[in-house]
Write a protein that holds these residues in place. Structure first.
Motif, PDB file in Angstrom:
ATOM      1  N   THR A 188      -5.010   4.539  -4.679  1.00 23.01           N
ATOM      2  CA  THR A 188      -5.192   3.629  -4.024  1.00 23.01           C
ATOM      3  C   THR A 188      -5.709   1.973  -2.822  1.00 23.01           C
ATOM      4  OG1 THR A 188      -2.573   4.121  -3.711  1.00 23.01           O
ATOM      5  CG2 THR A 188      -3.044   3.003  -2.455  1.00 23.01           C
TER       6      THR A 188
ATOM      7  N   THR B 124       1.013  -1.506   0.013  1.00 27.50           N
ATOM      8  CA  THR B 124       0.165   0.033  -0.013  1.00 27.50           C
ATOM      9  C   THR B 124       0.636   1.087   0.154  1.00 27.50           C
ATOM     10  OG1 THR B 124      -1.559  -1.170   0.995  1.00 27.50           O
ATOM     11  CG2 THR B 124      -1.801   1.209   1.181  1.00 27.50           C
TER      12      THR B 124
ATOM     13  N   ALA C 232      -3.246   1.216 -10.903  1.00 27.25           N
ATOM     14  CA  ALA C 232      -3.465   2.240  -9.893  1.00 27.25           C
ATOM     15  C   ALA C 232      -3.088   3.484 -11.007  1.00 27.25           C
ATOM     16  CB  ALA C 232      -2.516   2.264  -8.943  1.00 27.25           C
TER      17      ALA C 232
ATOM     18  N   THR D 163      -1.527  -4.611  -9.929  1.00 27.87           N
ATOM     19  CA  THR D 163      -1.747  -3.490  -8.214  1.00 27.87           C
ATOM     20  C   THR D 163      -0.960  -2.072  -9.121  1.00 27.87           C
ATOM     21  OG1 THR D 163      -0.205  -3.624  -6.956  1.00 27.87           O
ATOM     22  CG2 THR D 163      -2.702  -4.388  -6.369  1.00 27.87           C
ATOM     23  N   HIS D 164       0.110  -2.154  -9.598  1.00 31.16           N
ATOM     24  CA  HIS D 164       0.740  -1.109 -10.003  1.00 31.16           C
ATOM     25  C   HIS D 164       0.079  -0.682 -11.542  1.00 31.16           C
ATOM     26  CE1 HIS D 164       3.822  -1.485  -6.956  1.00 31.16           C
ATOM     27  NE2 HIS D 164       4.087  -0.280  -7.563  1.00 31.16           N
TER      28      HIS D 164
ATOM     29  N   LEU E  88       2.600   1.561  -3.484  1.00 24.84           N
ATOM     30  CA  LEU E  88       1.717   2.126  -4.541  1.00 24.84           C
ATOM     31  C   LEU E  88       1.996   3.282  -4.256  1.00 24.84           C
ATOM     32  CD1 LEU E  88       0.110   0.817  -7.375  1.00 24.84           C
ATOM     33  CD2 LEU E  88      -2.078   0.446  -5.287  1.00 24.84           C
ATOM     34  N   VAL E  89       1.086   4.001  -2.967  1.00 20.25           N
ATOM     35  CA  VAL E  89       0.589   5.415  -3.176  1.00 20.25           C
ATOM     36  C   VAL E  89       2.348   6.273  -3.125  1.00 20.25           C
ATOM     37  CG1 VAL E  89       0.072   7.251  -1.135  1.00 20.25           C
ATOM     38  CG2 VAL E  89      -0.584   5.150  -0.698  1.00 20.25           C
TER      39      VAL E  89
ATOM     40  N   THR F 244      -7.848   0.547  -5.995  1.00 19.88           N
ATOM     41  CA  THR F 244      -6.730  -0.176  -6.434  1.00 19.88           C
ATOM     42  C   THR F 244      -7.305  -1.600  -5.965  1.00 19.88           C
ATOM     43  OG1 THR F 244      -6.041   0.782  -7.481  1.00 19.88           O
ATOM     44  CG2 THR F 244      -4.451  -1.312  -7.593  1.00 19.88           C
TER      45      THR F 244
END
Length: 184
Positions: free
Chosen positions: A59, A38, A84, A80-81, A41-42, A62
């Motif tokens: 994030t 998390t 996002a 996820t990347h 990703l932020v 996602t």
């Protein structure tokens, strides 16, 4: 036509091995992934020019999608990347028509002091904001450990295009750092 960001996209499905796992095992796996990914990703979204609030919201959305389709996501970190990053692009396009409102409350995902410290320690964040959007995107993927071939796959571009954007971004960043060092 299926949505490439959908957790149920056929390209992301695995063999039935994960489907046989009890929900508690899958929940534990997702929880560990969520905790490990998390904040990164932020920061990845911020490196692409998102505000802290937008990065935290994207994030969270996602990760909610990832949880819903957890059993079918083959490469969760890349997935996820990708999701996002695409959401950020759509958000930027939608933001052109959205009036500015009061800033939202700070996100519990990443405290403002954390990102301020990160930005102070890494002048590169300011330089990334001066890059064209595609170069900024490719450089952000690179900074978070993806190879040009992986970036090309995730962003649906030719590997040569990813390498060219990366090379152009590196030249621009090098020039920015030289100007910064020369100005001090």
């Amino acid at each position: 036509m299926s949505d490439p960001d959908s957790p149920d996209t056929p390209a992301t499905t695995q063999t039935g091995a994960d489907e046989a796992k009890p929900d508690t095992t899958r929940d534990a796996e997702f929880t560990a992934f969520y905790r490990a990914t998390t904040r990164q990703l932020v920061a990845f979204l911020i490196a692409q020019g998102a505000s802290l609030a937008d990065a935290a919201d994207i994030t969270q959305d996602t990760m909610a999608k990832a949880y819903q389709g957890w059993h079918g996501i083959e490469h969760p970190r890349a997935w996820t990347h990708r999701v996002a990053s695409r959401t950020l692009v759509r958000h930027r396009l939608d933001a052109r028509d959205t009036p500015v409102a009061e800033p939202p409350e700070p996100s519990p995902l990443l405290r403002a002091t954390d990102i301020e410290h990160w930005e102070r320690q890494h002048d590169i964040a300011r330089a990334l904001n001066e890059l064209p959007p595609r170069q900024q995107q490719v450089m952000a993927w690179t900074l978070f450990g993806f190879t040009p071939t992986e970036i090309a796959d995730e962003l649906c571009m030719a590997p040569g295009t990813a390498r060219q954007n990366l090379m152009s971004a590196r030249r621009a960043l090098s020039s920015w750092l030289a100007r910064k060092d020369g100005g001090q």
